[in-house]
Design a protein around this motif. Structure first.
Motif, PDB file in Angstrom:
ATOM      1  N   VAL A 184      -1.321 -55.431 -83.073  1.00 30.93           N
ATOM      2  CA  VAL A 184      -2.571 -55.881 -83.698  1.00 30.93           C
ATOM      3  C   VAL A 184      -2.244 -56.781 -84.880  1.00 30.93           C
ATOM      4  CG1 VAL A 184      -4.434 -55.063 -85.219  1.00 30.93           C
ATOM      5  CG2 VAL A 184      -4.057 -53.951 -83.020  1.00 30.93           C
ATOM      6  N   VAL A 186      -4.582 -58.627 -88.179  1.00 31.25           N
ATOM      7  CA  VAL A 186      -5.894 -58.635 -88.828  1.00 31.25           C
ATOM      8  C   VAL A 186      -5.972 -59.830 -89.772  1.00 31.25           C
ATOM      9  CG1 VAL A 186      -7.548 -57.344 -90.227  1.00 31.25           C
ATOM     10  CG2 VAL A 186      -5.951 -56.106 -88.731  1.00 31.25           C
ATOM     11  N   VAL A 219     -13.242 -53.325 -89.663  1.00 32.25           N
ATOM     12  CA  VAL A 219     -12.790 -54.560 -89.022  1.00 32.25           C
ATOM     13  C   VAL A 219     -13.655 -54.847 -87.799  1.00 32.25           C
ATOM     14  CG1 VAL A 219     -10.378 -54.343 -89.792  1.00 32.25           C
ATOM     15  CG2 VAL A 219     -11.083 -53.321 -87.620  1.00 32.25           C
ATOM     16  N   ARG A 220     -13.670 -56.097 -87.397  1.00 24.72           N
ATOM     17  CA  ARG A 220     -14.402 -56.517 -86.195  1.00 24.72           C
ATOM     18  C   ARG A 220     -13.416 -57.160 -85.233  1.00 24.72           C
ATOM     19  NH1 ARG A 220     -16.026 -61.373 -84.535  1.00 24.72           N
ATOM     20  NH2 ARG A 220     -17.780 -61.525 -83.089  1.00 24.72           N
ATOM     21  N   LEU A 221     -13.474 -56.764 -83.950  1.00 24.95           N
ATOM     22  CA  LEU A 221     -12.579 -57.354 -82.959  1.00 24.95           C
ATOM     23  C   LEU A 221     -12.974 -58.806 -82.725  1.00 24.95           C
ATOM     24  CD1 LEU A 221     -10.259 -57.151 -81.007  1.00 24.95           C
ATOM     25  CD2 LEU A 221     -11.805 -56.182 -79.300  1.00 24.95           C
ATOM     26  N   ASP A 222     -12.036 -59.704 -83.010  1.00 22.08           N
ATOM     27  CA  ASP A 222     -12.311 -61.143 -82.966  1.00 22.08           C
ATOM     28  C   ASP A 222     -11.814 -61.781 -81.674  1.00 22.08           C
ATOM     29  OD1 ASP A 222     -13.441 -63.336 -84.449  1.00 22.08           O
ATOM     30  OD2 ASP A 222     -11.406 -64.102 -84.763  1.00 22.08           O
ATOM     31  N   LYS A 224      -9.255 -60.938 -77.915  1.00 17.98           N
ATOM     32  CA  LYS A 224      -8.427 -60.057 -77.098  1.00 17.98           C
ATOM     33  C   LYS A 224      -7.435 -60.918 -76.328  1.00 17.98           C
ATOM     34  CE  LYS A 224      -9.845 -56.248 -75.182  1.00 17.98           C
ATOM     35  NZ  LYS A 224     -10.521 -55.195 -74.391  1.00 17.98           N
ATOM     36  N   PHE A 231      -8.156 -58.782 -85.006  1.00 19.23           N
ATOM     37  CA  PHE A 231      -9.343 -58.325 -85.713  1.00 19.23           C
ATOM     38  C   PHE A 231      -9.547 -59.192 -86.948  1.00 19.23           C
ATOM     39  CE2 PHE A 231      -7.987 -54.697 -83.265  1.00 19.23           C
ATOM     40  CZ  PHE A 231      -9.146 -54.046 -82.899  1.00 19.23           C
TER      41      PHE A 231
END
Length: 236
Positions: A184, A186, A219-222, A224, A231
């Motif tokens: 991940v 961020v 957090v927001r998933l931005d 994939k 995120f």
């Protein structure tokens, strides 16, 4: 029909760039990533970060209608948004710059961790843990620590399960060492990225989902990707 016109002053946010001309110039010079750069308070930037429309509306309304300019802070907006999302955002573990440790005397177990401690109806995350973990910091040999939802330990040795207030243990989050962990990164509110590992459950999230990385922030998933999730940091 009579149409009335009422003039009211703008409101400013402390330390925030708001001039459209200046923003446009900075984007052109690539000093900003675009109108949705997380350092901005444009509507597209706020939406991308995970600020809800109702929270933005409450924030604006709270300034009132006045002919005198008013000044607000990021903190005012964050308070409004946190009230909206805290009760509905599922929790997950994320370890920035993970360090691997081994706990002597712990034989492993299967554990279920709530997605939200105050809303058990949201379900649980299931972990199969052994004696090797990732932690978010270098640990002191002299201190007691408590893994959230697991056990207490000191200097790499298992001490006890359950909450033991007499130990004055520092609470930290964790991840079991596993090939199923997710890479991940961020995008933070200063425009920089931080990287680490998250629990496998985040693979099920959809772009736009708003969650909380425990002891890190909302957090927001931005995006994939095939091998990595991206995120964007909302706020603490």
């Amino acid at each position: 029909n009579v149409t009335s016109t009422y003039e009211f002053a703008r409101f400013n946010m402390v330390g925030i760039l708001s001039s459209g001309r200046t923003i446009r110039e900075k984007i052109k010079k690539k000093e900003l990533k675009g109108w949705d750069d997380p350092r901005l308070t444009t509507l597209v930037a706020l939406r991308r970060r995970g600020f809800l429309p109702d929270a933005i509306k409450d924030f604006v309304v709270s300034t009132g209608i006045s002919k005198s300019e008013s000044t607000m802070t990021w903190g005012d907006l964050i308070i409004k948004n946190k009230r909206k999302i805290d009760a509905v955002a599922s929790r997950y573990f994320f370890i920035e710059n993970p360090k691997k440790i081994e706990i002597e005397g712990f034989k492993g177990k299967d554990v279920e961790v709530p997605l939200h401690m105050d809303h058990l109806d949201l379900g649980v995350r299931k972990f199969k843990v052994k004696n090797k973990f990732y932690v978010p910091e270098e640990l002191s040999k002299r201190k007691y620590y408590r893994f959230m939802h697991l056990f207490n330990f000191k200097n790499g040795k298992f001490v006890s399960e359950g909450l033991d207030r007499s130990l004055d243990a520092k609470l930290i989050h964790w991840l079991p060492v596993s090939k199923d962990l997710v890479k991940v990164r961020v995008l933070m509110d200063d425009g920089e990225y931080v990287s680490g590992l998250a629990e496998p459950g985040v693979k099920k999230l959809k772009v736009g989902d708003l969650i909380q990385f425990e002891r890190f922030g909302f957090v927001r998933l931005d995006k994939k990707g095939k091998d990595k999730l991206e995120f964007i940091f909302t706020h603490k």
